[in-house]
Write a protein that holds these residues in place. Structure first.
Motif, PDB file in Angstrom:
ATOM      1  N   VAL A  14       0.840  -1.205   0.000  1.00 32.89           N
ATOM      2  CA  VAL A  14       0.000   0.000   0.000  1.00 32.89           C
ATOM      3  C   VAL A  14       0.869   1.248   0.000  1.00 32.89           C
ATOM      4  O   VAL A  14       0.576   2.228  -0.699  1.00 32.89           O
ATOM      5  CB  VAL A  14      -0.951   0.005   1.215  1.00 32.89           C
ATOM      6  CG1 VAL A  14      -1.667   1.353   1.336  1.00 32.89           C
ATOM      7  CG2 VAL A  14      -1.980  -1.108   1.100  1.00 32.89           C
ATOM      8  N   PHE A  15       1.963   1.209   0.754  1.00 35.47           N
ATOM      9  CA  PHE A  15       2.875   2.358   0.786  1.00 35.47           C
ATOM     10  C   PHE A  15       3.576   2.519  -0.552  1.00 35.47           C
ATOM     11  O   PHE A  15       3.844   3.651  -0.982  1.00 35.47           O
ATOM     12  CB  PHE A  15       3.890   2.189   1.915  1.00 35.47           C
ATOM     13  CG  PHE A  15       4.743   3.408   2.141  1.00 35.47           C
ATOM     14  CD1 PHE A  15       4.166   4.642   2.439  1.00 35.47           C
ATOM     15  CD2 PHE A  15       6.120   3.336   2.051  1.00 35.47           C
ATOM     16  CE1 PHE A  15       4.937   5.771   2.641  1.00 35.47           C
ATOM     17  CE2 PHE A  15       6.906   4.462   2.256  1.00 35.47           C
ATOM     18  CZ  PHE A  15       6.310   5.676   2.551  1.00 35.47           C
ATOM     19  N   ASP A  16       3.888   1.416  -1.239  1.00 34.91           N
ATOM     20  CA  ASP A  16       4.410   1.495  -2.613  1.00 34.91           C
ATOM     21  C   ASP A  16       3.474   2.337  -3.470  1.00 34.91           C
ATOM     22  O   ASP A  16       3.896   3.273  -4.167  1.00 34.91           O
ATOM     23  CB  ASP A  16       4.504   0.103  -3.248  1.00 34.91           C
ATOM     24  CG  ASP A  16       5.650  -0.724  -2.695  1.00 34.91           C
ATOM     25  OD1 ASP A  16       6.431  -0.185  -1.903  1.00 34.91           O
ATOM     26  OD2 ASP A  16       5.752  -1.896  -3.075  1.00 34.91           O
ATOM     27  N   PHE A  17       2.211   1.947  -3.441  1.00 38.26           N
ATOM     28  CA  PHE A  17       1.196   2.625  -4.250  1.00 38.26           C
ATOM     29  C   PHE A  17       1.061   4.088  -3.830  1.00 38.26           C
ATOM     30  O   PHE A  17       0.941   4.978  -4.689  1.00 38.26           O
ATOM     31  CB  PHE A  17      -0.143   1.898  -4.110  1.00 38.26           C
ATOM     32  CG  PHE A  17      -1.280   2.580  -4.820  1.00 38.26           C
ATOM     33  CD1 PHE A  17      -1.412   2.489  -6.197  1.00 38.26           C
ATOM     34  CD2 PHE A  17      -2.221   3.316  -4.105  1.00 38.26           C
ATOM     35  CE1 PHE A  17      -2.455   3.122  -6.853  1.00 38.26           C
ATOM     36  CE2 PHE A  17      -3.265   3.946  -4.755  1.00 38.26           C
ATOM     37  CZ  PHE A  17      -3.392   3.854  -6.131  1.00 38.26           C
ATOM     38  N   TYR A  18       1.111   4.346  -2.539  1.00 38.67           N
ATOM     39  CA  TYR A  18       0.900   5.710  -2.022  1.00 38.67           C
ATOM     40  C   TYR A  18       1.987   6.665  -2.492  1.00 38.67           C
ATOM     41  O   TYR A  18       1.688   7.757  -3.005  1.00 38.67           O
ATOM     42  CB  TYR A  18       0.846   5.682  -0.495  1.00 38.67           C
ATOM     43  CG  TYR A  18       0.689   7.050   0.120  1.00 38.67           C
ATOM     44  CD1 TYR A  18      -0.567   7.645   0.221  1.00 38.67           C
ATOM     45  CD2 TYR A  18       1.794   7.759   0.602  1.00 38.67           C
ATOM     46  CE1 TYR A  18      -0.716   8.903   0.772  1.00 38.67           C
ATOM     47  CE2 TYR A  18       1.648   9.013   1.155  1.00 38.67           C
ATOM     48  CZ  TYR A  18       0.392   9.582   1.243  1.00 38.67           C
ATOM     49  OH  TYR A  18       0.264  10.845   1.785  1.00 38.67           O
ATOM     50  N   VAL A  19       3.258   6.288  -2.321  1.00 37.51           N
ATOM     51  CA  VAL A  19       4.337   7.212  -2.686  1.00 37.51           C
ATOM     52  C   VAL A  19       4.365   7.446  -4.192  1.00 37.51           C
ATOM     53  O   VAL A  19       4.647   8.557  -4.655  1.00 37.51           O
ATOM     54  CB  VAL A  19       5.709   6.715  -2.179  1.00 37.51           C
ATOM     55  CG1 VAL A  19       5.780   6.757  -0.674  1.00 37.51           C
ATOM     56  CG2 VAL A  19       6.032   5.324  -2.702  1.00 37.51           C
ATOM     57  N   THR A  20       4.054   6.404  -4.958  1.00 35.98           N
ATOM     58  CA  THR A  20       4.007   6.568  -6.414  1.00 35.98           C
ATOM     59  C   THR A  20       2.856   7.472  -6.812  1.00 35.98           C
ATOM     60  O   THR A  20       3.011   8.374  -7.655  1.00 35.98           O
ATOM     61  CB  THR A  20       3.856   5.198  -7.101  1.00 35.98           C
ATOM     62  OG1 THR A  20       4.905   4.325  -6.685  1.00 35.98           O
ATOM     63  CG2 THR A  20       3.898   5.351  -8.613  1.00 35.98           C
ATOM     64  N   LEU A  21       1.690   7.243  -6.220  1.00 38.20           N
ATOM     65  CA  LEU A  21       0.514   8.052  -6.535  1.00 38.20           C
ATOM     66  C   LEU A  21       0.724   9.509  -6.167  1.00 38.20           C
ATOM     67  O   LEU A  21       0.394  10.413  -6.949  1.00 38.20           O
ATOM     68  CB  LEU A  21      -0.704   7.496  -5.790  1.00 38.20           C
ATOM     69  CG  LEU A  21      -2.028   8.244  -6.013  1.00 38.20           C
ATOM     70  CD1 LEU A  21      -2.466   8.101  -7.467  1.00 38.20           C
ATOM     71  CD2 LEU A  21      -3.095   7.715  -5.063  1.00 38.20           C
ATOM     72  N   THR A  78      10.572   7.352  -3.874  1.00 37.94           N
ATOM     73  CA  THR A  78       9.662   6.432  -4.570  1.00 37.94           C
ATOM     74  C   THR A  78      10.416   5.259  -5.158  1.00 37.94           C
ATOM     75  O   THR A  78      10.004   4.097  -5.006  1.00 37.94           O
ATOM     76  CB  THR A  78       8.908   7.182  -5.686  1.00 37.94           C
ATOM     77  OG1 THR A  78       8.206   8.296  -5.123  1.00 37.94           O
ATOM     78  CG2 THR A  78       7.926   6.268  -6.382  1.00 37.94           C
ATOM     79  N   VAL A  79      11.537   5.539  -5.825  1.00 34.42           N
ATOM     80  CA  VAL A  79      12.324   4.482  -6.453  1.00 34.42           C
ATOM     81  C   VAL A  79      12.908   3.533  -5.404  1.00 34.42           C
ATOM     82  O   VAL A  79      12.866   2.305  -5.558  1.00 34.42           O
ATOM     83  CB  VAL A  79      13.445   5.087  -7.318  1.00 34.42           C
ATOM     84  CG1 VAL A  79      14.406   4.005  -7.807  1.00 34.42           C
ATOM     85  CG2 VAL A  79      12.855   5.839  -8.507  1.00 34.42           C
ATOM     86  N   VAL A  80      13.449   4.083  -4.319  1.00 39.03           N
ATOM     87  CA  VAL A  80      14.040   3.245  -3.269  1.00 39.03           C
ATOM     88  C   VAL A  80      12.982   2.348  -2.637  1.00 39.03           C
ATOM     89  O   VAL A  80      13.225   1.149  -2.408  1.00 39.03           O
ATOM     90  CB  VAL A  80      14.707   4.128  -2.195  1.00 39.03           C
ATOM     91  CG1 VAL A  80      15.082   3.299  -0.963  1.00 39.03           C
ATOM     92  CG2 VAL A  80      15.955   4.795  -2.761  1.00 39.03           C
ATOM     93  N   GLN A  81      11.808   2.903  -2.346  1.00 40.39           N
ATOM     94  CA  GLN A  81      10.731   2.100  -1.767  1.00 40.39           C
ATOM     95  C   GLN A  81      10.345   0.942  -2.685  1.00 40.39           C
ATOM     96  O   GLN A  81      10.163  -0.191  -2.235  1.00 40.39           O
ATOM     97  CB  GLN A  81       9.515   2.988  -1.484  1.00 40.39           C
ATOM     98  CG  GLN A  81       8.249   2.252  -1.105  1.00 40.39           C
ATOM     99  CD  GLN A  81       8.339   1.482   0.195  1.00 40.39           C
ATOM    100  OE1 GLN A  81       9.168   1.787   1.037  1.00 40.39           O
ATOM    101  NE2 GLN A  81       7.496   0.474   0.362  1.00 40.39           N
ATOM    102  N   LEU A  82      10.220   1.224  -3.975  1.00 38.84           N
ATOM    103  CA  LEU A  82       9.844   0.178  -4.924  1.00 38.84           C
ATOM    104  C   LEU A  82      10.937  -0.892  -5.058  1.00 38.84           C
ATOM    105  O   LEU A  82      10.643  -2.084  -5.159  1.00 38.84           O
ATOM    106  CB  LEU A  82       9.544   0.796  -6.289  1.00 38.84           C
ATOM    107  CG  LEU A  82       8.282   1.678  -6.361  1.00 38.84           C
ATOM    108  CD1 LEU A  82       8.174   2.324  -7.740  1.00 38.84           C
ATOM    109  CD2 LEU A  82       7.044   0.868  -6.052  1.00 38.84           C
ATOM    110  N   ILE A  83      12.198  -0.456  -5.063  1.00 40.27           N
ATOM    111  CA  ILE A  83      13.299  -1.414  -5.179  1.00 40.27           C
ATOM    112  C   ILE A  83      13.351  -2.324  -3.956  1.00 40.27           C
ATOM    113  O   ILE A  83      13.502  -3.552  -4.063  1.00 40.27           O
ATOM    114  CB  ILE A  83      14.638  -0.676  -5.367  1.00 40.27           C
ATOM    115  CG1 ILE A  83      14.695  -0.013  -6.746  1.00 40.27           C
ATOM    116  CG2 ILE A  83      15.809  -1.634  -5.189  1.00 40.27           C
ATOM    117  CD1 ILE A  83      15.925   0.822  -6.973  1.00 40.27           C
ATOM    118  N   VAL A  84      13.215  -1.723  -2.763  1.00 40.78           N
ATOM    119  CA  VAL A  84      13.291  -2.511  -1.528  1.00 40.78           C
ATOM    120  C   VAL A  84      12.143  -3.505  -1.440  1.00 40.78           C
ATOM    121  O   VAL A  84      12.338  -4.681  -1.101  1.00 40.78           O
ATOM    122  CB  VAL A  84      13.301  -1.579  -0.299  1.00 40.78           C
ATOM    123  CG1 VAL A  84      13.193  -2.390   0.987  1.00 40.78           C
ATOM    124  CG2 VAL A  84      14.572  -0.743  -0.270  1.00 40.78           C
ATOM    125  N   SER A  85      10.920  -3.056  -1.756  1.00 39.88           N
ATOM    126  CA  SER A  85       9.749  -3.922  -1.594  1.00 39.88           C
ATOM    127  C   SER A  85       9.592  -4.934  -2.722  1.00 39.88           C
ATOM    128  O   SER A  85       9.039  -6.015  -2.506  1.00 39.88           O
ATOM    129  CB  SER A  85       8.477  -3.071  -1.486  1.00 39.88           C
ATOM    130  OG  SER A  85       8.215  -2.393  -2.704  1.00 39.88           O
TER     131      SER A  85
END
Length: 212
Positions: A14-21, A78-85
């Motif tokens: 959900v946090f992935d989606f949130y930061v991207t959105l 955003t990129v770091v969150q997506l890479i980590v998750s």
């Protein structure tokens, strides 16, 4: 789990989606501001050649690291969150039912969540304005005074009135006022990024403790 029952929501995804959105929404909401600023930067050399020499003397008032930092930080987070998750810990799962068994984690997560949501929603609703037409009108007047009118007025007033210096002073004042407004806006954007970072670290820390 019964086939008709949906799996629990993974808070990390959900946090992935949130930061991207939020990154996309912020970009779309401020698109007119960015577009008008680019139009000025592109048109200034062809339409106001004399004024551009004055502006170039004060370019450091605007074009510095602080101008680009918030957008770069927002994209980097955003990129770091997506890479980590998605790449480093693709199996990371943190759900509501997990937290129900250890309820004390809920207020810990809500403490950074509430201010993050409040600041993000406020700046999605509140968007700064860039008056393109007013800026063009001001630049046209300045270009006129930097042309033949300037030396003529200076000669007629025996040097008592120097339009070139007046335009230079006005340009500097306008840029300094603009930078003050810009810095305030950039500071708040930095607060947005900081709150997202704190919430993200809280979420990942809770997940890490649960996996021990």
């Amino acid at each position: 789990m019964p086939p008709d029952q949906q799996p629990p929501i993974n808070l990390i995804r959900v946090f992935d989606f949130y930061v991207t959105l939020m990154f996309v929404i912020s970009l779309v909401r401020r698109w007119d501001v960015y577009l008008n600023a680019v139009r000025i930067l592109i048109g200034v050399r062809g339409r106001w050649p004399k004024l551009i020499s004055r502006l170039s003397e004060h370019s450091s008032l605007i074009l510095n690291w602080a101008f680009f930092r918030p957008a770069i930080l927002a994209l980097a987070l955003t990129v770091v969150q997506l890479i980590v998750s998605r790449a480093i810990f693709p199996l990371a799962v943190l759900t509501g039912p997990q937290l129900q068994h250890e309820w004390w984690w809920v207020p810990i997560i809500f403490v950074p969540l509430v201010p993050m949501l409040a600041v993000d929603v406020y700046f999605v609703v509140r968007v700064g304005k860039f008056d393109h037409n007013e800026t063009v009108k001001y630049f046209d007047q300045a270009e006129t005074w930097l042309g033949w009118k300037g030396p003529a007025v200076r000669a007629l007033t025996l040097g008592l009135v120097n339009p070139h210096k007046m335009v230079d002073d006005e340009v500097r004042k306008s840029l300094q006022d603009y930078r003050s407004t810009l810095n305030a806006s950039l500071w708040w954007v930095s607060v947005q990024i900081g709150l997202r970072l704190i919430f993200g670290l809280t979420l990942w820390t809770v997940w890490a403790i649960h996996t021990l």
